[in-house]
Write a protein that holds these residues in place. Structure first.
Motif, PDB file in Angstrom:
ATOM      1  N   LYS A  74      39.195  38.335  46.187  1.00  0.00           N
ATOM      2  CA  LYS A  74      40.088  38.588  45.288  1.00  0.00           C
ATOM      3  C   LYS A  74      40.042  37.438  44.307  1.00  0.00           C
ATOM      4  CE  LYS A  74      43.838  40.820  43.530  1.00  0.00           C
ATOM      5  NZ  LYS A  74      43.361  42.083  42.932  1.00  0.00           N
ATOM      6  N   ILE A  75      39.999  36.233  44.571  1.00  0.00           N
ATOM      7  CA  ILE A  75      39.790  35.119  43.753  1.00  0.00           C
ATOM      8  C   ILE A  75      38.535  35.276  42.726  1.00  0.00           C
ATOM      9  CG2 ILE A  75      39.303  32.680  43.315  1.00  0.00           C
ATOM     10  CD1 ILE A  75      41.237  32.342  45.954  1.00  0.00           C
ATOM     11  N   ARG A  76      37.397  35.750  43.324  1.00  0.00           N
ATOM     12  CA  ARG A  76      36.375  35.723  42.516  1.00  0.00           C
ATOM     13  C   ARG A  76      36.588  37.050  41.657  1.00  0.00           C
ATOM     14  NH1 ARG A  76      33.701  34.427  47.501  1.00  0.00           N
ATOM     15  NH2 ARG A  76      33.991  36.748  48.240  1.00  0.00           N
ATOM     16  N   GLU A  77      37.150  38.025  42.114  1.00  0.00           N
ATOM     17  CA  GLU A  77      37.477  39.228  41.102  1.00  0.00           C
ATOM     18  C   GLU A  77      38.196  38.488  39.932  1.00  0.00           C
ATOM     19  OE1 GLU A  77      39.558  42.361  43.340  1.00  0.00           O
ATOM     20  OE2 GLU A  77      37.490  42.514  44.602  1.00  0.00           O
ATOM     21  N   LEU A  78      39.454  37.861  40.075  1.00  0.00           N
ATOM     22  CA  LEU A  78      40.234  37.631  39.087  1.00  0.00           C
ATOM     23  C   LEU A  78      39.543  36.301  38.152  1.00  0.00           C
ATOM     24  CD1 LEU A  78      43.569  37.002  41.092  1.00  0.00           C
ATOM     25  CD2 LEU A  78      43.014  38.782  39.484  1.00  0.00           C
ATOM     26  N   GLN A  79      38.824  35.787  38.766  1.00  0.00           N
ATOM     27  CA  GLN A  79      37.830  34.743  37.792  1.00  0.00           C
ATOM     28  C   GLN A  79      36.997  35.427  36.979  1.00  0.00           C
ATOM     29  OE1 GLN A  79      36.341  32.330  41.025  1.00  0.00           O
ATOM     30  NE2 GLN A  79      37.681  30.739  40.746  1.00  0.00           N
ATOM     31  N   ALA A  80      36.512  36.418  37.404  1.00  0.00           N
ATOM     32  CA  ALA A  80      35.569  37.308  36.776  1.00  0.00           C
ATOM     33  C   ALA A  80      36.263  38.068  35.655  1.00  0.00           C
ATOM     34  CB  ALA A  80      34.840  38.290  37.480  1.00  0.00           C
ATOM     35  N   GLU A  81      37.582  38.471  35.820  1.00  0.00           N
ATOM     36  CA  GLU A  81      38.558  39.205  34.876  1.00  0.00           C
ATOM     37  C   GLU A  81      38.824  38.265  33.914  1.00  0.00           C
ATOM     38  OE1 GLU A  81      42.662  41.411  35.125  1.00  0.00           O
ATOM     39  OE2 GLU A  81      41.438  41.546  36.857  1.00  0.00           O
TER      40      GLU A  81
END
Length: 110
Positions: A74-81
């Motif tokens: 989830k952190i990786r997804e949010l960082q990409a977003e």
């Protein structure tokens, strides 16, 4: 390897040959083996208790790792977003700056 119950039965049911002129008192031998069995039972109980606790601990650690893996994803997804939003934001900021420059130029031409 012999099982715990088999070993216990073997110890409890051990028969000794009697000697006429010397030997051990059968009651002393039985008492000794009773003490041995009590000790073996206490060690088995201790082992089983700690084995159960260790198994529970391993399962909890696996659950925690799973949760951490989910959170990391989830952190990786949010960082990409967030990176995308920054990129878009800079793009929009650049467009906004160009529009302001054009408005100034148009205002100066009037």
């Amino acid at each position: 390897m012999i099982s715990f119950d088999e070993a216990k039965d073997k110890i409890l049911n051990k028969k000794f040959n009697k000697k006429i002129h010397s030997g051990y008192d059968p009651e002393d031998v039985d008492e000794f083996f009773d003490d041995v069995i009590k000790y073996i039972n206490s060690v088995a109980e201790f082992y089983n208790t700690h084995l159960i606790k260790e198994k529970d601990s391993v399962e909890k650690n696996a659950n925690i790792k799973t949760l951490l893996d989910i959170k990391d994803e989830k952190i990786r997804e949010l960082q990409a977003e967030l990176a995308d939003l920054r990129k878009e934001g800079f793009h929009y900021q650049a467009l906004n700056d160009k529009l302001k420059d054009l408005e100034k130029k148009m205002a100066q031409k009037k």
